[in-house]
Design an enzyme around this catalytic site. Structure first.
Site, PDB file in Angstrom:
ATOM      1  N   VAL A 110      64.354 128.863  64.507  1.00 26.18           N
ATOM      2  CA  VAL A 110      65.628 128.215  64.850  1.00 26.18           C
ATOM      3  C   VAL A 110      66.790 129.179  64.589  1.00 26.18           C
ATOM      4  CG1 VAL A 110      64.754 125.883  64.417  1.00 26.18           C
ATOM      5  CG2 VAL A 110      65.773 127.163  62.516  1.00 26.18           C
ATOM      6  N   ASP A 111      66.466 130.496  64.414  1.00 20.04           N
ATOM      7  CA  ASP A 111      67.486 131.441  63.956  1.00 20.04           C
ATOM      8  C   ASP A 111      68.268 132.138  65.057  1.00 20.04           C
ATOM      9  OD1 ASP A 111      65.631 133.417  64.874  1.00 20.04           O
ATOM     10  OD2 ASP A 111      64.746 133.629  62.887  1.00 20.04           O
ATOM     11  N   ALA A 116      55.588 142.828  61.773  1.00 16.39           N
ATOM     12  CA  ALA A 116      55.918 142.817  63.205  1.00 16.39           C
ATOM     13  C   ALA A 116      56.831 143.979  63.614  1.00 16.39           C
ATOM     14  CB  ALA A 116      56.550 141.482  63.573  1.00 16.39           C
ATOM     15  N   CYS A 119      81.782 114.829  61.029  1.00 20.60           N
ATOM     16  CA  CYS A 119      82.475 114.972  62.315  1.00 20.60           C
ATOM     17  C   CYS A 119      83.901 114.443  62.167  1.00 20.60           C
ATOM     18  CB  CYS A 119      81.704 114.133  63.340  1.00 20.60           C
ATOM     19  SG  CYS A 119      82.394 114.105  64.992  1.00 20.60           S
ATOM     20  N   HIS A 152      61.195 124.357  68.466  1.00 22.32           N
ATOM     21  CA  HIS A 152      61.613 123.446  67.390  1.00 22.32           C
ATOM     22  C   HIS A 152      63.129 123.299  67.319  1.00 22.32           C
ATOM     23  CE1 HIS A 152      57.530 124.156  65.152  1.00 22.32           C
ATOM     24  NE2 HIS A 152      57.433 123.227  66.088  1.00 22.32           N
ATOM     25  N   GLY A 195      53.691 136.633  64.196  1.00 24.14           N
ATOM     26  CA  GLY A 195      54.273 136.074  62.967  1.00 24.14           C
ATOM     27  C   GLY A 195      54.194 134.577  62.827  1.00 24.14           C
ATOM     28  N   THR A 196      53.093 133.993  63.282  1.00 25.24           N
ATOM     29  CA  THR A 196      52.922 132.555  63.055  1.00 25.24           C
ATOM     30  C   THR A 196      51.591 132.283  62.362  1.00 25.24           C
ATOM     31  OG1 THR A 196      52.815 130.341  64.045  1.00 25.24           O
ATOM     32  CG2 THR A 196      52.054 132.155  65.435  1.00 25.24           C
ATOM     33  N   SER A 197      51.620 131.331  61.429  1.00 27.40           N
ATOM     34  CA  SER A 197      50.389 130.944  60.728  1.00 27.40           C
ATOM     35  C   SER A 197      49.519 130.065  61.631  1.00 27.40           C
ATOM     36  CB  SER A 197      50.719 130.199  59.436  1.00 27.40           C
ATOM     37  OG  SER A 197      51.484 129.052  59.731  1.00 27.40           O
ATOM     38  N   CYS A 210      77.006 115.499  65.874  1.00 24.45           N
ATOM     39  CA  CYS A 210      77.326 114.292  65.100  1.00 24.45           C
ATOM     40  C   CYS A 210      76.317 113.200  65.462  1.00 24.45           C
ATOM     41  CB  CYS A 210      78.743 113.849  65.433  1.00 24.45           C
ATOM     42  SG  CYS A 210      79.119 112.209  64.781  1.00 24.45           S
TER      43      CYS A 210
HETATM   44  P1  OAD Z   1      54.712 130.204  58.608  1.00 23.58           P
HETATM   45  O1  OAD Z   1      55.626 130.435  57.442  1.00 23.58           O
HETATM   46  O2  OAD Z   1      53.763 129.074  58.539  1.00 23.58           O
HETATM   47  O3  OAD Z   1      53.831 131.527  58.845  1.00 23.58           O
HETATM   48  C1  OAD Z   1      54.420 132.790  58.817  1.00 23.58           C
HETATM   49  C2  OAD Z   1      53.413 133.794  59.343  1.00 23.58           C
HETATM   50  O4  OAD Z   1      54.074 135.049  59.417  1.00 23.58           O
HETATM   51  C3  OAD Z   1      52.174 134.000  58.465  1.00 23.58           C
HETATM   52  O5  OAD Z   1      51.010 134.019  59.276  1.00 23.58           O
HETATM   53  C4  OAD Z   1      52.412 135.361  57.829  1.00 23.58           C
HETATM   54  O6  OAD Z   1      51.198 136.078  57.585  1.00 23.58           O
HETATM   55  C5  OAD Z   1      53.221 136.046  58.894  1.00 23.58           C
HETATM   56  N1  OAD Z   1      54.104 137.135  58.419  1.00 23.58           N
HETATM   57  C6  OAD Z   1      54.655 137.333  57.197  1.00 23.58           C
HETATM   58  N2  OAD Z   1      55.407 138.451  57.196  1.00 23.58           N
HETATM   59  C7  OAD Z   1      55.333 138.966  58.447  1.00 23.58           C
HETATM   60  C8  OAD Z   1      55.891 140.111  59.079  1.00 23.58           C
HETATM   61  N3  OAD Z   1      56.704 140.977  58.441  1.00 23.58           N
HETATM   62  N4  OAD Z   1      55.594 140.313  60.387  1.00 23.58           N
HETATM   63  C9  OAD Z   1      54.783 139.459  61.065  1.00 23.58           C
HETATM   64  N5  OAD Z   1      54.236 138.377  60.513  1.00 23.58           N
HETATM   65  C10 OAD Z   1      54.508 138.124  59.223  1.00 23.58           C
HETATM   66  O7  OAD Z   1      55.648 130.154  59.890  1.00 23.58           O
HETATM   67  P2  OAD Z   1      55.404 129.423  61.292  1.00 23.58           P
HETATM   68  O8  OAD Z   1      54.029 129.659  61.767  1.00 23.58           O
HETATM   69  O9  OAD Z   1      56.522 129.830  62.164  1.00 23.58           O
HETATM   70  O10 OAD Z   1      58.445 123.859  61.559  1.00 23.58           O
HETATM   71  O11 OAD Z   1      55.579 127.917  60.896  1.00 23.58           O
HETATM   72  C11 OAD Z   1      55.509 126.947  61.893  1.00 23.58           C
HETATM   73  C12 OAD Z   1      56.430 125.806  61.594  1.00 23.58           C
HETATM   74  O12 OAD Z   1      56.219 125.331  60.260  1.00 23.58           O
HETATM   75  C13 OAD Z   1      57.909 126.182  61.582  1.00 23.58           C
HETATM   76  O13 OAD Z   1      58.459 126.242  62.877  1.00 23.58           O
HETATM   77  C14 OAD Z   1      58.511 125.066  60.788  1.00 23.58           C
HETATM   78  C15 OAD Z   1      57.504 125.059  59.654  1.00 23.58           C
HETATM   79  O14 OAD Z   1      57.426 123.924  58.906  1.00 23.58           O
HETATM   80  C16 OAD Z   1      59.468 122.990  61.544  1.00 23.58           C
HETATM   81  O15 OAD Z   1      60.445 123.173  60.848  1.00 23.58           O
HETATM   82  C17 OAD Z   1      59.278 121.808  62.437  1.00 23.58           C
END
Ligand code: OAD
Length: 249
Positions: A104-105, A233, A149, A120, A188-190, A128
């Site tokens: 969301v950044d 990344a 608001c 997301h 960079g997603t878990s 508001c």
């Molecule tokens: P996570 O915090 O779950 O996962 C972050 C991932 O980034 C992990 O797999 C890390 O290994 C990896 N990571 C860490 N450092 C890194 C780097 N320098 N370069 C690349 N990868 C790196 O984040 P998301 O998968 O984005 O949802 O989480 C998904 C959702 O969970 C978010 O959008 C948010 C959260 O709760 C909502 O707010 C609805």
């Protein structure tokens, strides 16, 4: 150099349609903490207490004060890193069409990508809850918490809290893109929060090559990803872009 970087560079220059899906890890090198893992936000905060819509509706002052204020401070200062700039370069060269981000950044747009699906929502816009008037994040001062608001209503960020629906349009477009791309970069997603986590599965099932960039293995590694560029990344993307430049010369 990691042989997978050379392989990824070759695959990318031959592809016709590439999409990327990104998560919090891509912004770690911009100083924004991830949610899970070491130093992750959910290590210090219970997401059900601070990031669920019921928590916000019941105690907006607490959620603004403890979670959102800190996120605003960090995001106000954050700048894109080489991973964001690398994706923008891939778009400029004509390889990459769309970035689907769970973040969301706003850093993909700041880096120069023009087609970004904010799966997301976004922290850049707030509205508001009574009259729907919109405010950019920079227009919001946190002199009073929760911010209000001009009509007196409580202001919330335009992002998806746990317990809320993902906008239908985001789901439809993201899966359509996954089903029609040749390559999906998963950065960079878990890959554990649904439905975003299954977008790479959909690409894989439709025959796309799935390339992960992550310092850690994830539930996608081996099962869905064809291969992984294992590292931060920004660092991986710098090498990948350099390799593609060499191929193009
Ligand atoms: P996570 O915090 O779950 O996962 C972050 C991932 O980034 C992990 O797999 C890390 O290994 C990896 N990571 C860490 N450092 C890194 C780097 N320098 N370069 C690349 N990868 C790196 O984040 P998301 O998968 O984005 O949802 O989480 C998904 C959702 O969970 C978010 O959008 C948010 C959260 O709760 C909502 O707010 C609805």
């Amino acid at each position: 150099m990691d042989t997978n970087i050379i392989k990824a560079a070759k695959d990318i220059v031959q592809a016709k349609k590439i999409a990327a899906i990104t998560g919090a890890g891509i912004s770690v090198e911009s100083g924004i903490p991830p949610f899970r893992g070491k130093g992750g936000l959910w290590e210090s905060f219970d997401p059900m207490e601070y990031a669920h819509i019921d928590a916000f509706m019941n105690h907006p002052e607490k959620v603004w004060d403890v979670l959102l204020k800190g996120m605003k401070d960090i995001m106000d200062r954050a700048k894109p890193n080489d991973a964001h700039f690398g994706l923008a370069q891939l778009e400029k060269w004509g390889y990459l069409q769309t970035v689907i981000t769970q973040n969301v950044d706003g850093l993909h747009q700041a880096a120069g990508n023009t087609d970004v699906i904010e799966f997301h929502g976004t922290f850049a816009i707030n509205y508001c809850m009574d009259c729907q008037k919109k405010y950019t994040m920079s227009e919001i001062t946190l002199d009073q918490i929760p911010p209000k608001c001009t009509c007196g209503g409580i202001i919330r960020p335009d992002c998806v809290f746990f317990g809320e629906q993902i906008p239908h349009e985001n789901i439809m477009r993201s899966f359509e893109i996954a089903q029609t791309c040749d390559i999906m970069l998963v950065i960079g997603t878990s890959a554990i929060v649904h439905p975003a986590a299954i977008i790479p599965d959909s690409a894989h099932q439709s025959g796309a090559t799935v390339i992960e960039i992550n310092p850690e293995f994830t539930p996608l590694t081996d099962r869905v990803s064809n291969y992984i560029l294992k590292g931060p990344a920004g660092q991986m993307m710098r090498q990948l872009i350099a390799e593609i430049k060499t191929i193009r010369e």
